[in-house]
Write an enzyme that holds these catalytic residues in place. Structure first.
Site, short mmCIF file in Angstrom:
data_model
loop_
_atom_site.label_atom_id
_atom_site.label_comp_id
_atom_site.label_asym_id
_atom_site.label_seq_id
_atom_site.Cartn_x
_atom_site.Cartn_y
_atom_site.Cartn_z
N ASP A 269 2.02 4.72 4.42
CA ASP A 269 2.38 3.69 5.40
C ASP A 269 1.73 2.35 5.06
O ASP A 269 1.46 1.55 5.94
CB ASP A 269 2.00 4.14 6.81
CG ASP A 269 0.52 4.37 6.98
OD1 ASP A 269 -0.14 4.78 6.00
OD2 ASP A 269 -0.01 4.13 8.08
N ASP B 105 -1.41 -1.91 6.71
CA ASP B 105 -1.46 -0.47 6.99
C ASP B 105 -1.07 -0.28 8.45
O ASP B 105 -1.63 -0.93 9.34
CB ASP B 105 -2.87 0.08 6.74
CG ASP B 105 -2.92 1.58 6.86
OD1 ASP B 105 -2.63 2.26 5.86
OD2 ASP B 105 -3.24 2.08 7.96
N ASN C 176 4.04 10.59 12.93
CA ASN C 176 4.57 11.73 12.17
C ASN C 176 4.30 13.05 12.88
O ASN C 176 5.16 13.92 12.94
CB ASN C 176 3.98 11.77 10.76
CG ASN C 176 4.64 10.78 9.83
OD1 ASN C 176 5.80 10.41 10.01
ND2 ASN C 176 3.90 10.32 8.84
#
Length: 187
Positions: free
Chosen positions: A105, A62, A70
């Site tokens: 992700d 992760d 983002n």
């Protein structure tokens, strides 16, 4: 003339069928395998593990603080980073290893015929690769990222496919909620 037309049509249909088959098992963004393929692969590798008395290990990955990327740079940049991370992971693995985008992700690596200690070494190698990489240099961003890694192995720590996935995920979250940028293995 008709034979040539039919041959061309057959080739075109075959190519289209191959593309459709790829779409069923690959992630649109990263072109890595998707969870459908991942689940099938884990089942197959567990059967192989049982047959040959070997281990299969799973690494859950992760990206740390990816939401911030983002939020700060936008989803297009975030998407480009995910593609780059996928390629970085692949470069750290053997040809028989499988990489899938699990969602968002998160990535999962399937390591056939790999005992827990070797899986931890592989996870650490990928972790260092992510940590030392400068992302999107060509686009002028030069971003630095880290990731959290969880490792579980069958049959050492997991007894079923579901156990294997759950334990690797739990191990990853153990890192994510403590230190980040680390590797934890369920033993």
């Amino acid at each position: 003339m008709r034979l040539i037309d039919q041959t061309a049509l057959t080739i075109e249909r075959t190519t289209l069928y191959q593309k459709m088959a790829e779409l069923v098992v690959t992630d649109d963004l990263t072109k890595l395998f998707n969870t459908r393929y991942l689940n099938r692969t884990i089942e197959t590798e567990i059967q192989r593990s049982n047959r040959y008395h070997s281990s299969i290990s799973l690494i859950f990955i992760d990206i740390d603080h990816f939401k911030n990327v983002n939020d700060q740079y936008g989803h297009l940049i975030g998407s480009k980073i995910l593609v780059e991370i996928g390629q970085l992971i692949i470069k750290s693995l053997r040809g028989i290893d499988i990489v899938a985008r699990y969602g968002g992700d998160e990535f999962v690596v399937v390591l056939p015929q790999t005992p827990p200690d070797a899986a931890v070494q592989i996870a650490e190698r990928i972790r260092k690769s992510v940590e030392h990489n400068t992302f999107l240099k060509k686009e002028g961003y030069s971003l630095k990222l880290t990731a959290s890694f969880g490792v579980a192995s069958y049959p050492e720590s997991a007894k079923t496919k579901e156990d294997l996935i759950r334990l690797a995920d739990e191990a990853m979250y153990r890192v994510k909620y403590t230190t980040r940028n680390g590797v934890y293995a369920i033993t």
